[in-house]
Design a protein around this motif. Structure first.
Motif, PDB file in Angstrom:
ATOM      1  N   MET A  69       0.843  -1.155   0.000  1.00 16.36           N
ATOM      2  CA  MET A  69       0.000   0.000   0.000  1.00 16.36           C
ATOM      3  C   MET A  69       0.892   1.223   0.000  1.00 16.36           C
ATOM      4  O   MET A  69       1.859   1.300   0.751  1.00 16.36           O
ATOM      5  CB  MET A  69      -0.884  -0.001   1.232  1.00 16.36           C
ATOM      6  N   PHE A  70       0.578   2.192  -0.844  1.00 17.54           N
ATOM      7  CA  PHE A  70       1.323   3.440  -0.911  1.00 17.54           C
ATOM      8  C   PHE A  70       0.374   4.582  -0.569  1.00 17.54           C
ATOM      9  O   PHE A  70      -0.765   4.592  -1.025  1.00 17.54           O
ATOM     10  CB  PHE A  70       1.870   3.667  -2.325  1.00 17.54           C
ATOM     11  N   ASN A  71       0.856   5.490   0.242  1.00 16.69           N
ATOM     12  CA  ASN A  71       0.071   6.696   0.492  1.00 16.69           C
ATOM     13  C   ASN A  71       1.003   7.889   0.664  1.00 16.69           C
ATOM     14  O   ASN A  71       2.216   7.740   0.761  1.00 16.69           O
ATOM     15  CB  ASN A  71      -0.902   6.541   1.668  1.00 16.69           C
ATOM     16  N   THR A  72       0.406   9.055   0.659  1.00 12.96           N
ATOM     17  CA  THR A  72       1.164  10.299   0.752  1.00 12.96           C
ATOM     18  C   THR A  72       0.753  11.064   2.002  1.00 12.96           C
ATOM     19  O   THR A  72      -0.311  10.825   2.566  1.00 12.96           O
ATOM     20  CB  THR A  72       0.928  11.189  -0.482  1.00 12.96           C
ATOM     21  N   SER A  73       1.632  11.992   2.402  1.00  8.00           N
ATOM     22  CA  SER A  73       1.359  12.774   3.599  1.00  8.00           C
ATOM     23  C   SER A  73       1.994  14.150   3.474  1.00  8.00           C
ATOM     24  O   SER A  73       3.005  14.317   2.792  1.00  8.00           O
ATOM     25  CB  SER A  73       1.936  12.066   4.827  1.00  8.00           C
ATOM     26  N   ASN A  74       1.405  15.106   4.134  1.00  7.70           N
ATOM     27  CA  ASN A  74       1.990  16.438   4.228  1.00  7.70           C
ATOM     28  C   ASN A  74       2.537  16.711   5.623  1.00  7.70           C
ATOM     29  O   ASN A  74       2.962  17.820   5.917  1.00  7.70           O
ATOM     30  CB  ASN A  74       0.973  17.512   3.840  1.00  7.70           C
ATOM     31  N   THR A  75       2.515  15.693   6.479  1.00  7.81           N
ATOM     32  CA  THR A  75       3.060  15.815   7.826  1.00  7.81           C
ATOM     33  C   THR A  75       4.405  15.096   7.866  1.00  7.81           C
ATOM     34  O   THR A  75       4.487  13.937   7.452  1.00  7.81           O
ATOM     35  CB  THR A  75       2.107  15.181   8.854  1.00  7.81           C
ATOM     36  N   PRO A  76       5.447  15.751   8.345  1.00 11.84           N
ATOM     37  CA  PRO A  76       6.737  15.054   8.465  1.00 11.84           C
ATOM     38  C   PRO A  76       6.597  13.785   9.307  1.00 11.84           C
ATOM     39  O   PRO A  76       5.865  13.747  10.302  1.00 11.84           O
ATOM     40  CB  PRO A  76       7.636  16.082   9.164  1.00 11.84           C
ATOM     41  N   LYS A  77       7.301  12.740   8.908  1.00 18.48           N
ATOM     42  CA  LYS A  77       7.181  11.421   9.542  1.00 18.48           C
ATOM     43  C   LYS A  77       7.405  11.480  11.046  1.00 18.48           C
ATOM     44  O   LYS A  77       6.640  10.893  11.820  1.00 18.48           O
ATOM     45  CB  LYS A  77       8.170  10.448   8.898  1.00 18.48           C
ATOM     46  N   GLU A  78       8.448  12.186  11.494  1.00 16.20           N
ATOM     47  CA  GLU A  78       8.755  12.243  12.928  1.00 16.20           C
ATOM     48  C   GLU A  78       7.598  12.859  13.715  1.00 16.20           C
ATOM     49  O   GLU A  78       7.221  12.365  14.773  1.00 16.20           O
ATOM     50  CB  GLU A  78      10.035  13.050  13.171  1.00 16.20           C
ATOM     51  N   ARG A  79       7.047  13.949  13.199  1.00 18.90           N
ATOM     52  CA  ARG A  79       5.925  14.613  13.879  1.00 18.90           C
ATOM     53  C   ARG A  79       4.698  13.708  13.897  1.00 18.90           C
ATOM     54  O   ARG A  79       4.017  13.579  14.916  1.00 18.90           O
ATOM     55  CB  ARG A  79       5.599  15.938  13.201  1.00 18.90           C
ATOM     56  N   LYS A  80       4.432  13.090  12.773  1.00 19.87           N
ATOM     57  CA  LYS A  80       3.267  12.207  12.680  1.00 19.87           C
ATOM     58  C   LYS A  80       3.357  11.099  13.723  1.00 19.87           C
ATOM     59  O   LYS A  80       2.396  10.830  14.438  1.00 19.87           O
ATOM     60  CB  LYS A  80       3.177  11.607  11.275  1.00 19.87           C
ATOM     61  N   LEU A  81       4.528  10.471  13.838  1.00 22.06           N
ATOM     62  CA  LEU A  81       4.679   9.379  14.794  1.00 22.06           C
ATOM     63  C   LEU A  81       4.595   9.864  16.232  1.00 22.06           C
ATOM     64  O   LEU A  81       3.988   9.204  17.081  1.00 22.06           O
ATOM     65  CB  LEU A  81       5.994   8.646  14.549  1.00 22.06           C
ATOM     66  N   GLN A  82       5.203  11.020  16.534  1.00 22.83           N
ATOM     67  CA  GLN A  82       5.181  11.551  17.897  1.00 22.83           C
ATOM     68  C   GLN A  82       3.784  11.990  18.319  1.00 22.83           C
ATOM     69  O   GLN A  82       3.360  11.742  19.443  1.00 22.83           O
ATOM     70  CB  GLN A  82       6.127  12.734  18.020  1.00 22.83           C
ATOM     71  N   ILE A  83       3.082  12.664  17.425  1.00 19.51           N
ATOM     72  CA  ILE A  83       1.781  13.248  17.775  1.00 19.51           C
ATOM     73  C   ILE A  83       0.635  12.265  17.582  1.00 19.51           C
ATOM     74  O   ILE A  83      -0.238  12.137  18.434  1.00 19.51           O
ATOM     75  CB  ILE A  83       1.509  14.520  16.929  1.00 19.51           C
ATOM     76  N   PHE A  84       0.633  11.575  16.446  1.00 16.73           N
ATOM     77  CA  PHE A  84      -0.522  10.749  16.078  1.00 16.73           C
ATOM     78  C   PHE A  84      -0.278   9.251  16.179  1.00 16.73           C
ATOM     79  O   PHE A  84      -1.223   8.461  16.112  1.00 16.73           O
ATOM     80  CB  PHE A  84      -0.953  11.058  14.636  1.00 16.73           C
ATOM     81  N   GLY A  85       0.979   8.823  16.296  1.00 14.91           N
ATOM     82  CA  GLY A  85       1.264   7.396  16.149  1.00 14.91           C
ATOM     83  C   GLY A  85       1.161   7.067  14.663  1.00 14.91           C
ATOM     84  O   GLY A  85       1.444   7.903  13.825  1.00 14.91           O
ATOM     85  N   ASP A  86       0.727   5.883  14.339  1.00 12.30           N
ATOM     86  CA  ASP A  86       0.540   5.523  12.940  1.00 12.30           C
ATOM     87  C   ASP A  86      -0.811   4.845  12.765  1.00 12.30           C
ATOM     88  O   ASP A  86      -0.909   3.651  12.518  1.00 12.30           O
ATOM     89  CB  ASP A  86       1.678   4.615  12.467  1.00 12.30           C
ATOM     90  N   PRO A  87      -1.903   5.614  12.893  1.00 13.45           N
ATOM     91  CA  PRO A  87      -3.230   5.009  12.821  1.00 13.45           C
ATOM     92  C   PRO A  87      -3.542   4.389  11.460  1.00 13.45           C
ATOM     93  O   PRO A  87      -4.290   3.413  11.391  1.00 13.45           O
ATOM     94  CB  PRO A  87      -4.177   6.172  13.138  1.00 13.45           C
ATOM     95  N   LEU A  88      -2.968   4.924  10.377  1.00  8.90           N
ATOM     96  CA  LEU A  88      -3.237   4.337   9.067  1.00  8.90           C
ATOM     97  C   LEU A  88      -2.653   2.934   8.943  1.00  8.90           C
ATOM     98  O   LEU A  88      -3.260   2.052   8.341  1.00  8.90           O
ATOM     99  CB  LEU A  88      -2.691   5.220   7.944  1.00  8.90           C
ATOM    100  N   GLU A  89      -1.469   2.725   9.518  1.00  6.42           N
ATOM    101  CA  GLU A  89      -0.865   1.393   9.501  1.00  6.42           C
ATOM    102  C   GLU A  89      -1.781   0.395  10.213  1.00  6.42           C
ATOM    103  O   GLU A  89      -2.063  -0.678   9.691  1.00  6.42           O
ATOM    104  CB  GLU A  89       0.505   1.422  10.181  1.00  6.42           C
ATOM    105  N   VAL A  90      -2.244   0.767  11.389  1.00  4.16           N
ATOM    106  CA  VAL A  90      -3.125  -0.109  12.165  1.00  4.16           C
ATOM    107  C   VAL A  90      -4.418  -0.371  11.408  1.00  4.16           C
ATOM    108  O   VAL A  90      -4.867  -1.518  11.288  1.00  4.16           O
ATOM    109  CB  VAL A  90      -3.414   0.500  13.556  1.00  4.16           C
ATOM    110  N   LEU A  91      -5.011   0.678  10.885  1.00  4.12           N
ATOM    111  CA  LEU A  91      -6.278   0.543  10.163  1.00  4.12           C
ATOM    112  C   LEU A  91      -6.136  -0.375   8.963  1.00  4.12           C
ATOM    113  O   LEU A  91      -6.856  -1.361   8.829  1.00  4.12           O
ATOM    114  CB  LEU A  91      -6.788   1.913   9.722  1.00  4.12           C
ATOM    115  N   TRP A  92      -5.208  -0.047   8.071  1.00  5.75           N
ATOM    116  CA  TRP A  92      -5.071  -0.825   6.839  1.00  5.75           C
ATOM    117  C   TRP A  92      -4.580  -2.242   7.092  1.00  5.75           C
ATOM    118  O   TRP A  92      -5.106  -3.194   6.517  1.00  5.75           O
ATOM    119  CB  TRP A  92      -4.156  -0.103   5.858  1.00  5.75           C
ATOM    120  N   LYS A  93      -3.557  -2.396   7.939  1.00  5.37           N
ATOM    121  CA  LYS A  93      -2.983  -3.724   8.153  1.00  5.37           C
ATOM    122  C   LYS A  93      -3.913  -4.624   8.956  1.00  5.37           C
ATOM    123  O   LYS A  93      -4.205  -5.746   8.550  1.00  5.37           O
ATOM    124  CB  LYS A  93      -1.635  -3.605   8.873  1.00  5.37           C
TER     125      LYS A  93
END
Length: 69
Positions: free
Chosen positions: A1-25
């Motif tokens: 699965m490929f997706n795009t983001s406008n949030t830097p990876k480090e910020r996304k992981l620190q603030i949001f975790g990775d909800p898309l990974e959990v959802l899709w997987k």
């Protein structure tokens, strides 16, 4: 699965975790019996340069070729 983001990876992981990974997987692919799951996020899109996007597309082609020879 490929997706795009406008949030830097480090910020996304620190603030949001990775909800898309959990959802899709876990909630979609695993639920449907698909055990071989791969996900790659490309970003930050809004500040990306043409050359970077072209590299991303090459990476997608290589990945697809590896999974579907």
């Amino acid at each position: 699965m490929f997706n795009t983001s406008n949030t830097p990876k480090e910020r996304k992981l620190q603030i949001f975790g990775d909800p898309l990974e959990v959802l899709w997987k876990n909630c979609i692919f695993d639920f449907c019996g698909v055990k071989n799951f791969y996900r790659k996020m490309f970003g930050v899109i809004v500040t990306s340069k043409l050359e970077e996007r072209q590299m991303w597309l090459k990476e997608v082609r290589k990945t697809v070729d590896a999974y579907f020879p």
